[in-house]
Write an enzyme that holds these catalytic residues in place. Structure first.
Site, PDB file in Angstrom:
ATOM      1  N   ASP A 143       0.851  -1.191   0.000  1.00  0.00           N
ATOM      2  CA  ASP A 143       0.000   0.000   0.000  1.00  0.00           C
ATOM      3  C   ASP A 143       0.883   1.236   0.000  1.00  0.00           C
ATOM      4  O   ASP A 143       1.986   1.223   0.563  1.00  0.00           O
ATOM      5  CB  ASP A 143      -0.915   0.018   1.225  1.00  0.00           C
ATOM      6  CG  ASP A 143      -1.968  -1.076   1.179  1.00  0.00           C
ATOM      7  OD1 ASP A 143      -2.421  -1.401   0.065  1.00  0.00           O
ATOM      8  OD2 ASP A 143      -2.332  -1.594   2.247  1.00  0.00           O
ATOM      9  N   ASP A 177      -7.169  -1.434  -4.376  1.00  0.00           N
ATOM     10  CA  ASP A 177      -8.195  -1.062  -3.399  1.00  0.00           C
ATOM     11  C   ASP A 177      -9.136  -0.012  -3.972  1.00  0.00           C
ATOM     12  O   ASP A 177     -10.353  -0.047  -3.742  1.00  0.00           O
ATOM     13  CB  ASP A 177      -7.543  -0.521  -2.125  1.00  0.00           C
ATOM     14  CG  ASP A 177      -6.695  -1.559  -1.415  1.00  0.00           C
ATOM     15  OD1 ASP A 177      -7.018  -2.752  -1.522  1.00  0.00           O
ATOM     16  OD2 ASP A 177      -5.716  -1.167  -0.764  1.00  0.00           O
TER      17      ASP A 177
END
Length: 210
Positions: A143, A177
């Site tokens: 991420d 995401d």
């Protein structure tokens, strides 16, 4: 929307997702942060693949999560194929394609990253490393997108968190995401259009069906 166009959308999202992750893994040390704007930063973190960095405890927790997500991708893939076959709404097909692309993007991390990358702790990771940081099915999801739009303090009268500081928006995520969230958002906001069904035109005469 045709299946070919759906696959093209999935491929583009997956390519962008993996290119950004590989770049971050090979150019950032774990925890390294680079401000782009005051409200947007690149912050490299890794997690086990569940939302908000949640982990399943136990030796086989990560394995269970990865296998579950692989099964979910197969199910979503069938949903996409079936929706295109039934000529469903483009809203629904695009949403499913986005969700499938995002899920598949994070699964690539979980399945393969542990065996192709070295550790990012205190050093830049190496792609196709001789000493990878994990094993097959035990990789960590990368991420990097962080949007701390503003800081504040809850009013003292606010239940539980009264007087405590907070930061909005505190989640750190990736392109995959974003694709999943966008797909889910389309299903919520455009629910009626996404699941709209054409009504059959049936003619009746006095004795029954024409």
């Amino acid at each position: 929307m045709s299946l070919r166009k759906s696959y093209l959308l999935i491929f583009i999202i997956l390519l962008v997702d993996q290119v950004t992750k590989i770049y971050i893994k090979t150019n950032f040390v774990l925890g390294e942060e680079h401000p782009v704007f005051s409200w947007f930063k690149i912050l490299f973190i890794e997690n086990e693949g569940m939302a908000w960095g949640t982990e399943i405890p136990g030796t086989y927790g990560k394995l269970f999560l990865t296998v579950f997500r692989l099964c979910a991708v197969v199910a979503i893939g069938y949903w996409l194929w079936d929706s295109v076959r039934k000529n469903c709404s483009p809203y629904l097909i695009v949403a499913i394609a986005l969700i499938l692309a995002g899920a598949f993007g994070n699964i690539v991390d979980s399945v393969f990253y542990g065996v192709i990358f070295s550790s990012s702790h205190g050093e830049l990771a190496t792609l196709f490393a001789d000493q990878p940081y994990g094993s097959l099915l035990y990789g960590k999801v990368v991420d990097m997108l962080y949007f701390p739009l503003f800081d504040g303090t809850f009013p003292t009268w606010f239940p539980i968190w009264g007087g405590q500081e907070f930061k909005f928006f505190n989640a750190i995520f990736n392109i995959a995401d974003m694709a999943i969230s966008t797909g889910v958002g389309i299903l919520i906001v455009f629910n009626k259009k996404a699941f709209h069904k054409e009504e059959s035109n049936i003619d009746f005469d006095g004795s029954g069906l024409a």
